[in-house]
Structure formats: structure tokens, C-alpha cells
Design a protein around this motif. Structure first.
Motif, mmCIF file in Angstrom:
data_model
loop_
_atom_site.group_PDB
_atom_site.id
_atom_site.type_symbol
_atom_site.label_atom_id
_atom_site.label_comp_id
_atom_site.label_asym_id
_atom_site.label_seq_id
_atom_site.Cartn_x
_atom_site.Cartn_y
_atom_site.Cartn_z
ATOM 1 N N ASP A 1 0.845 -1.206 0.000
ATOM 2 C CA ASP A 1 0.000 0.000 0.000
ATOM 3 C C ASP A 1 0.877 1.251 0.000
ATOM 4 N N ILE A 2 1.946 1.231 0.831
ATOM 5 C CA ILE A 2 2.820 2.410 0.914
ATOM 6 C C ILE A 2 3.498 2.648 -0.436
ATOM 7 N N SER A 3 3.991 1.564 -1.062
ATOM 8 C CA SER A 3 4.679 1.810 -2.342
ATOM 9 C C SER A 3 3.695 2.236 -3.430
ATOM 10 N N ALA A 4 2.417 1.852 -3.296
ATOM 11 C CA ALA A 4 1.413 2.336 -4.260
ATOM 12 C C ALA A 4 1.266 3.862 -4.145
ATOM 13 N N TYR A 5 1.269 4.372 -2.901
ATOM 14 C CA TYR A 5 1.198 5.837 -2.723
ATOM 15 C C TYR A 5 2.427 6.504 -3.325
ATOM 16 N N MET A 6 3.609 5.885 -3.093
ATOM 17 C CA MET A 6 4.849 6.466 -3.635
ATOM 18 C C MET A 6 4.766 6.533 -5.158
ATOM 19 N N ASP A 7 4.219 5.460 -5.766
ATOM 20 C CA ASP A 7 4.149 5.404 -7.235
ATOM 21 C C ASP A 7 3.142 6.404 -7.797
ATOM 22 N N ARG A 8 2.023 6.593 -7.074
ATOM 23 C CA ARG A 8 0.915 7.318 -7.704
ATOM 24 C C ARG A 8 0.730 8.753 -7.244
ATOM 25 N N ASP A 9 1.361 9.148 -6.128
ATOM 26 C CA ASP A 9 1.215 10.547 -5.713
ATOM 27 C C ASP A 9 2.529 11.280 -5.967
ATOM 28 N N PRO A 10 2.543 12.202 -6.930
ATOM 29 C CA PRO A 10 3.786 12.916 -7.229
ATOM 30 C C PRO A 10 4.304 13.714 -6.026
ATOM 31 N N ALA A 11 3.438 13.970 -5.022
ATOM 32 C CA ALA A 11 3.870 14.758 -3.856
ATOM 33 C C ALA A 11 4.515 13.890 -2.776
ATOM 34 N N ALA A 12 4.422 12.554 -2.894
ATOM 35 C CA ALA A 12 4.933 11.674 -1.823
ATOM 36 C C ALA A 12 6.456 11.560 -1.914
ATOM 37 N N ARG A 13 7.138 11.795 -0.794
ATOM 38 C CA ARG A 13 8.599 11.786 -0.819
ATOM 39 C C ARG A 13 9.217 10.596 -0.102
ATOM 40 N N SER A 14 8.505 10.013 0.875
ATOM 41 C CA SER A 14 9.084 8.863 1.581
ATOM 42 C C SER A 14 7.974 8.032 2.213
ATOM 43 N N GLY A 15 8.331 6.786 2.541
ATOM 44 C CA GLY A 15 7.376 5.898 3.198
ATOM 45 C C GLY A 15 6.928 6.463 4.539
ATOM 46 N N PHE A 16 7.869 7.078 5.279
ATOM 47 C CA PHE A 16 7.512 7.644 6.596
ATOM 48 C C PHE A 16 6.494 8.764 6.451
ATOM 49 N N GLU A 17 6.660 9.554 5.380
ATOM 50 C CA GLU A 17 5.711 10.646 5.143
ATOM 51 C C GLU A 17 4.301 10.057 4.950
ATOM 52 N N ILE A 18 4.219 8.948 4.242
ATOM 53 C CA ILE A 18 2.907 8.330 3.993
ATOM 54 C C ILE A 18 2.325 7.792 5.301
ATOM 55 N N ILE A 19 3.176 7.123 6.086
ATOM 56 C CA ILE A 19 2.688 6.573 7.358
ATOM 57 C C ILE A 19 2.190 7.699 8.274
#
Ligand SMILES: CC(C)(COP(=O)(O)OP(=O)(O)OC[C@H]1O[C@@H](n2cnc3c(N)ncnc32)[C@H](O)[C@@H]1OP(=O)(O)O)[C@@H](O)C(=O)NCCC(=O)NCCS
Length: 238
Positions: free
Chosen positions: A9-27
Motif C-alpha cells: 500500500d505504501i509503495s502504491a502511494y509512492m508510485d501514484r502521488d507525485p507529492a509523496a517523498r518517503s514511506g515515513f511521510e505516507i505513514i
């Protein structure tokens, strides 16, 4: 198993949100991700028969995230809810793998039966097949199927089936055929293809043009003014 799913799920956010910079940011900062974790827990309880507890946990996550996912909904892997505020996903919704939705999307029911007791558990909400993208503010209503890879435009209202690979926009939503079928199959953030020239390449081209002009100007200056040049010629060269 659960951790593998969360990592995906985290890597899906990294792939699809151009604003996502790191896994920690998503968490830490992504309500869509928090809502999904809450859904996985409440859905597990729902399937185990702890339905009231499941509803309560879903309610707590709704207060935290402003995203309402009924624990009875079925959601596949790598589901991304970008931004998320105002999303509502009804009880009998089915969502495939690699689906992306934006804020204020409703997967809702329509025309409840006069005898609402007979509606309990009946399929009332849409099915989004794999790779579907639903733009912000769109409402997809009723037990309809949105086919694999289809895109629903922002603020559209969809009440009829959408075939795979096409784009549906407007109120009521009408289907547009994709200009480029291959492009329609790849994920593009916001569902929008970027057909225009690459801005980095454009900048490099502009810089190369300036360097070329400077080189020829330096060569001109190095040659110096010719003895037979007039004053006007020299002014022009300068
Ligand atoms: C539907 C969508 C995916 C289409 O993108 P596209 O393939 O680039 O399509 P185009 O922009 O070429 O538009 C094709 C036609 O549909 C119309 N259209 C596009 N999106 C529309 C929408 N949401 N509602 C109504 N009409 C829409 C365009 O005006 C155009 O009409 P025309 O052919 O008469 O000029 C895109 O417009 C969209 O809505 N994406 C979701 C974006 C989003 O939710 N962003 C939130 C991020 S925070």
C-alpha cells in the motif's frame, strides 16, 4: 501477510502521488493510508462476525480521517485514496487491485427499496475493477461495474456501467473513447495524460540556443571590426 500488504500500500502511494517523498511521510501524513489501515482491521472484524465493533472502529477512523469506508466493503490490494476528505465507500462496494480515487468520491447506492429491510446485504453499491481511477468529487451510484482501467472525471455522476479502458465525464457521465489506448492503460496521476513537451527538455533546448548565440557573438568580437567596416556596420555588430 498483513505487513506485506501494508508495504505494498505504501509503495502504491509512492508510485501514484507525485507529492509523496518517503514511506515515513505516507505513514505519518496520509489520511487515505490511515483509513485503509482502519478498514483492513474493521473488515477483518466484520468477517469474523464482530459487526458492531467493526462499525465502531470504522466510525473512529472516519472521525480521524474524514473518510468513511463501510467495513463490509471489499477492497483489493494497493488501493490509493489521495487527499481523501469526504470519501464515502458503501457497504456492498467492491474495489479491485490498483484502484485510485481522490477526495470527495462517493461509491453510493441509489433508489432504496420501499421495504428497506429487504435491502440489507443486497448489492447496492458499485464495483470498480482493477486499475480504475475516479476523479475528485465524482459520485458512482448503484450496483454498476466500472470496467478495468476506466477513468471517471472529477465531479462526474455515474449511474450506468462504464466499459473497460474508457473515460466517463459529466453529469450524467458520458463515455469518451481514449485518444491513445496504450496510454490509457498506464497509470497517470490525476488520470490525466501529459502529452505536451517535457518542460526539462524545453529548458535545455532554450539554454542550448542561448549558448550557441553567445559563442557566435564571441567569435564575431574576436574577429574584431574589419578596417573597411563603416561606423554603421560597427554599431550593428555591437
Ligand atoms: C476525466 C479526465 C481523466 C480526462 O483527462 P484527459 O484524458 O486528459 O481528457 P481531456 O482533458 O482531453 O478532456 C476530454 C474532454 O472531456 C472533457 N472533460 C475532462 N474532464 C472533465 C470533467 N471532469 N467533467 C466534464 N468534462 C470533462 C474536456 O473538456 C474535453 O472535452 P472536449 O473534447 O469537448 O474538449 C480528467 O479531466 C479528470 O477529471 N481527472 C481527474 C483529476 C482529479 O480528480 N484531480 C484531483 C487531484 S487533487
Amino acid at each position: 501477510m498483513a505487513f506485506k500488504r501494508i508495504r505494498e500500500d505504501i509503495s502504491a502511494y509512492m508510485d501514484r502521488d507525485p507529492a509523496a517523498r518517503s514511506g515515513f511521510e505516507i505513514i505519518l501524513c496520509y489520511p487515505g493510508f490511515h483509513a485503509l489501515v482502519g478498514y483492513r482491521l474493521s473488515h477483518w472484524l466484520w468477517l469474523k462476525g464482530f459487526r458492531l465493533l467493526a462499525r465502531f472502529i470504522a466510525h473512529v477512523f472516519k472521525i480521524i480521517t474524514a473518510i468513511e469506508i463501510h467495513p463490509g466493503a471489499t477492497i483489493g490490494n494497493r488501493f490509493v485514496i489521495d487527499h481523501g476528505t469526504g470519501v464515502v465507500i458503501g457497504e456492498t462496494s467492491e474495489i479491485g487491485n490498483d484502484v485510485t480515487i481522490y477526495h470527495a468520491v462517493t461509491l453510493g447506492g441509489v433508489a432504496p427499496s420501499v421495504d428497506s429491510a429487504s435491502q440489507v446485504g443486497a448489492k447496492r453499491h458499485p464495483t470498480l475493477q482493477d486499475d480504475v481511477i475516479v476523479g475528485s468529487g465524482a459520485a458512482v451510484l448503484g450496483p454498476i461495474v466500472i470496467g478495468t482501467g476506466a477513468r471517471v472525471g472529477a465531479n462526474s455522476v455515474v449511474t450506468k456501467e462504464v466499459p473497460p479502458g474508457v473515460t466517463a465525464v459529466g453529469i450524467p457521465a458520458k463515455v469518451l473513447m481514449p485518444k491513445d489506448r496504450e496510454k490509457a492503460r498506464e497509470f497517470q496521476a490525476y488520470g490525466t495524460p501529459t502529452d505536451g513537451p517535457d518542460p526539462v527538455v524545453q529548458t535545455i533546448d532554450a539554454l542550448r540556443g542561448q549558448v550557441k548565440a553567445l559563442i557566435s557573438r564571441i567569435e564575431q568580437l574576436e574577429d574584431g571590426p574589419k578596417s573597411d567596416d563603416t561606423v554603421e556596420d560597427r554599431k550593428e555588430q555591437a
